[in-house]
Design a protein around this motif. Sequence first.
Motif, PDB file in Angstrom:
ATOM      1  N   LEU A  45      36.300   9.866 -25.185  1.00 14.56           N
ATOM      2  CA  LEU A  45      35.105   9.129 -25.692  1.00 14.56           C
ATOM      3  C   LEU A  45      34.972   7.775 -25.446  1.00 14.56           C
ATOM      4  O   LEU A  45      36.233   7.158 -25.457  1.00 14.56           O
ATOM      5  N   TYR A  46      33.902   7.110 -24.959  1.00 11.18           N
ATOM      6  CA  TYR A  46      33.815   5.444 -24.883  1.00 11.18           C
ATOM      7  C   TYR A  46      32.745   4.985 -25.762  1.00 11.18           C
ATOM      8  O   TYR A  46      31.643   5.566 -25.460  1.00 11.18           O
ATOM      9  N   TYR A  47      32.959   3.981 -26.427  1.00  7.98           N
ATOM     10  CA  TYR A  47      31.855   3.507 -27.145  1.00  7.98           C
ATOM     11  C   TYR A  47      31.107   2.408 -26.649  1.00  7.98           C
ATOM     12  O   TYR A  47      31.686   1.848 -25.707  1.00  7.98           O
ATOM     13  N   LYS A  71      29.676   2.815 -34.324  1.00 10.35           N
ATOM     14  CA  LYS A  71      30.221   3.154 -32.946  1.00 10.35           C
ATOM     15  C   LYS A  71      29.385   4.388 -32.207  1.00 10.35           C
ATOM     16  O   LYS A  71      29.618   5.469 -32.425  1.00 10.35           O
ATOM     17  N   ILE A 131      28.574   6.679 -29.115  1.00 16.64           N
ATOM     18  CA  ILE A 131      29.118   7.189 -27.803  1.00 16.64           C
ATOM     19  C   ILE A 131      28.421   6.982 -26.495  1.00 16.64           C
ATOM     20  O   ILE A 131      27.337   7.686 -26.382  1.00 16.64           O
ATOM     21  N   PHE A 169      27.965  13.422 -27.156  1.00 17.05           N
ATOM     22  CA  PHE A 169      28.041  12.273 -27.835  1.00 17.05           C
ATOM     23  C   PHE A 169      28.192  12.655 -29.350  1.00 17.05           C
ATOM     24  O   PHE A 169      27.838  13.962 -29.907  1.00 17.05           O
ATOM     25  N   CYS A 170      29.002  11.895 -30.156  1.00 16.78           N
ATOM     26  CA  CYS A 170      29.520  12.332 -31.271  1.00 16.78           C
ATOM     27  C   CYS A 170      29.006  11.308 -32.535  1.00 16.78           C
ATOM     28  O   CYS A 170      29.249  10.367 -32.419  1.00 16.78           O
ATOM     29  N   ILE A 189      24.253   9.922 -21.644  1.00 20.32           N
ATOM     30  CA  ILE A 189      25.117  10.512 -22.637  1.00 20.32           C
ATOM     31  C   ILE A 189      24.264  11.759 -23.090  1.00 20.32           C
ATOM     32  O   ILE A 189      24.756  12.889 -23.292  1.00 20.32           O
ATOM     33  N   ALA A 212      31.585   9.777 -21.858  1.00 19.17           N
ATOM     34  CA  ALA A 212      32.615  10.923 -21.793  1.00 19.17           C
ATOM     35  C   ALA A 212      33.189  11.009 -20.805  1.00 19.17           C
ATOM     36  O   ALA A 212      32.640  11.506 -19.681  1.00 19.17           O
ATOM     37  N   ASN A 261      36.781  14.350 -34.539  1.00 19.86           N
ATOM     38  CA  ASN A 261      37.536  13.031 -33.702  1.00 19.86           C
ATOM     39  C   ASN A 261      38.809  13.158 -34.268  1.00 19.86           C
ATOM     40  O   ASN A 261      39.100  12.868 -35.437  1.00 19.86           O
TER      41      ASN A 261
END
Length: 925
Positions: free
Chosen positions: A921-923, A749, A751, A12-13, A6, A754, A850
Amino acid sequence: MKIQSIFKIGIFCFTFGNLSAQNPWPKITETAKPWTRWWWMGNAVDEKGLDKQLTTLNEAGFGGVEIVPIYGVKGFENQYIKYLSPEWMQMLQFTTNKAKSLNMGVDMAVGTGWPIGGPQVDEEDAATKMIVQTYTISSGEKFSEKIILKDQKQKDLKTIKLDIVTAYNEKNEAVILTDKITNDGFLNWNPDSGKWTIYAVFIGKTLQKVKRAAPGGEGYTLDHFSPNAVKDYLNTFDKAFGNSNYGIRSFFNDSYEVYNADWTPDFKNEFKKRRGYDLSPYIKYLVSNEENEIAGRIKSDYRETLSELILDNFTKDFTHWAHSKNSKNTNQAHGSPGNLLDLYAAVDIPESETFGSSIFDIPGLRRDSADIQKSDIPDFNMLKFASSAANVSGKQLISNETFTWLTEHFKTSWSQAKPEVEQVFLSGINHVFYHGTTYTPADVSFPGWLFYASVNFVPENSLWPHLTGLNSYVARTQSILQSGKSDNELLMYWPIYDQWANPKGKDVTFKVHNVEKWLQPTPMYENLTKLNKMGYSLDMISDKMIGESTSEDQKIQTVKEGSSYQVLIIPELTYLQETTLNNILKLAQNGASVIFQNVPKDIPGNFEVEKRRAKLKSLWAQIPFQIQSENMKIATFGKGKIVLSSDIEKGLEYLKIQREKLTETGLKFVRRQFDGGKYYFIVNHTAKDINQFIPLNYAGKQAVIMNPENGNSGVAETQNNSVRIQLKPGQSLILKNSETVDHSITKWKYIEKADSPISLNKAWQLTFKEGGPELPKSKKIKKLEPWTNFLEDPATQSFSGTGVYTTTLNLKKKNANDYLLKFDKLYESAKVIVNGQEAGIVWSIPFEINIGKYLKKGKNTIQIEVCNLMANRIRYMDQNKIQWRNYHEINFVNIDYKAFDASKWKVQPSGLDGEILLFPLYYSK
């Protein structure tokens, strides 16, 4: 875990998490919200305008106002209200009643403009200075000259008095002649031999008047050293307020900017009472340019006396007076000729100020050299004088006059304000006052009334619709920073006598604007900067505060309500009071740890020098030092330890004082303690992404990440007293580390991955919602561009307001955990609306938000409402000679204090530019 992957992707967020079932945020009180300094120009206020502006400020998220009346607007003279008149008090009562109905607070300055003074300050109570005249006389010579004041500016004053007359021969032998002068100025004295120089000291007046005074507030500035002058001054407010405080929470006094005030009518007697000897035989060493040891000692005693006078006769009396009104008081001590720590500590709310623009490494943060103060950069350690005093003395609130001259007028974005206010928070301050808001009558057109030195937090500002983004961020952060107590572990002594003993000059004022002269060159400053960067948390402490401290459980307790500390550091110094050394040894005797950077060389002052010097040496000799290493001696002293080393870091290592190693990443922090845990406020002002586990001295049993930008929270991943965080440049977070575990809070959560971004590089509809001088024409555009690029429509060059970019997005599938909308270039802030639902305000770096929960599979409508700066509209008005600045006094100046003229400014880019990308995005699971 895929932290590194990441990090490389770099998207990343931080802004995600989740609102927990058990909300970990403290209640947002009116005090936690930002307040603003509220200028009443000419006091030309009315109930309609007050009602409207307070309501507007409340809706924007302000918790209170601080009323400061100043000079007026031309053409509105018939609406001016005399300061403290019955009509003015009626307006004040309406203000506090309305504010109370909105759950807002009201503070007010004890004066108009600055520094305090006014018509109630007669000649006797006015700021006072010493005027020195010299004469020569030889034995056998007839002295026919009158010893009377020659200064023509003072000749009509009735309070001028000859205070001290002393003659010196060539051997520096002194004869006091004060009682040898007749009422009409003749000298009844002839020397027996030699040539003599006579020094005559007159009590004169500075003649300074209140700067930027409001109608009814004009007059001389106050003699802060005179208890009678202060009493007389405050009596005017007693008459106006009667037995009521009119709903005022705190009475405010601005920074000390009284120039050349270096005496008071009773100074000679006060000096003898406080220093133990008569100043008259030594007056030559105070007023001449000699630079020798005795001059330094006399000047040290003189400066210490001024410090005590302003503390005892103004600051403490101001506090007692405010309490008599069932109110608090707020004071800016800086600029005064006194020990800032003691002065700040003597009030309910110590207040510092920022002036100018700081330097940050955050990529994309605008800092145009043409739009900033050239010499003034807010100093972090200067800010800590106020917070140190509050922490040591147990004050809950530390305020700050924030954003003064942050940039040139009309060119400040909320993204520029964020790191600046974060630096204030990192210094330990927790109650900011924006600088500021000008009252404008309800029927006055754009740009309303404006104050010349402020960032314009006014409804007429084209950025106003997005101010709630900044304000809610400040409110959440301050709700944490106002909770519990400061958790700094080190105390650093301020060797003020090294400043006071300088034989150059006369009075010494500790100003915000010249820290490069009095603060930055000192060993204390070097230590503060170095240790802070290493991850230690420090407060400063004065001689008086050391004397009031106790030691228990191996810690230093300053006062009952104050913080406790692990180590007292005495930085490299020359002068130390023997009484202070004695108090330090008492602390060590009872268990405190102390580090001396060097052996104190001497005592300050000129009273019983040899006796006191011997006492200092005797006390020092009691410390049973043993050599620990080449640069370290240690001693067990009673229950405590004393370390002597020029390397403070090594001393702290020996004492096993842990630093916060998270600063090795470049992150900054401030820490608070509460029952059962600690808060960390952590900021990334670096140029790099942080995506890793960071070590903490205290992790507790549960670490909760809290996002002050949107209120989201979640339980963090921890391992080995480290917490995993993801922060991009410009972002911040709060960690709540507790000894108890709240199972109702779900996981934060993170990230982890992505997918390739979806580009919104397509056609957009551009329309204009509000603003002026006129709305540009709507336009279909093939790609994103600032509206200022469209030169064919002249209105685009002058428009300040809100432009709306609208497009559609066909989302073929929606299987990511979330979607991050990332802006390339944003001038200056935006509200994002997805399918008719507000997703939030994008107002700070990094410009992203987001929006996953608002998207749907298939067709989506995305609207981006962009607000630009006021600059283009002001430029237009100046080019077309439209009158908008028409004030009395200073009128309106630019950042260099020259006549303001925006007509030659370049058009400021406005709107969106570059690409907008949507990242799936994927946690982590």
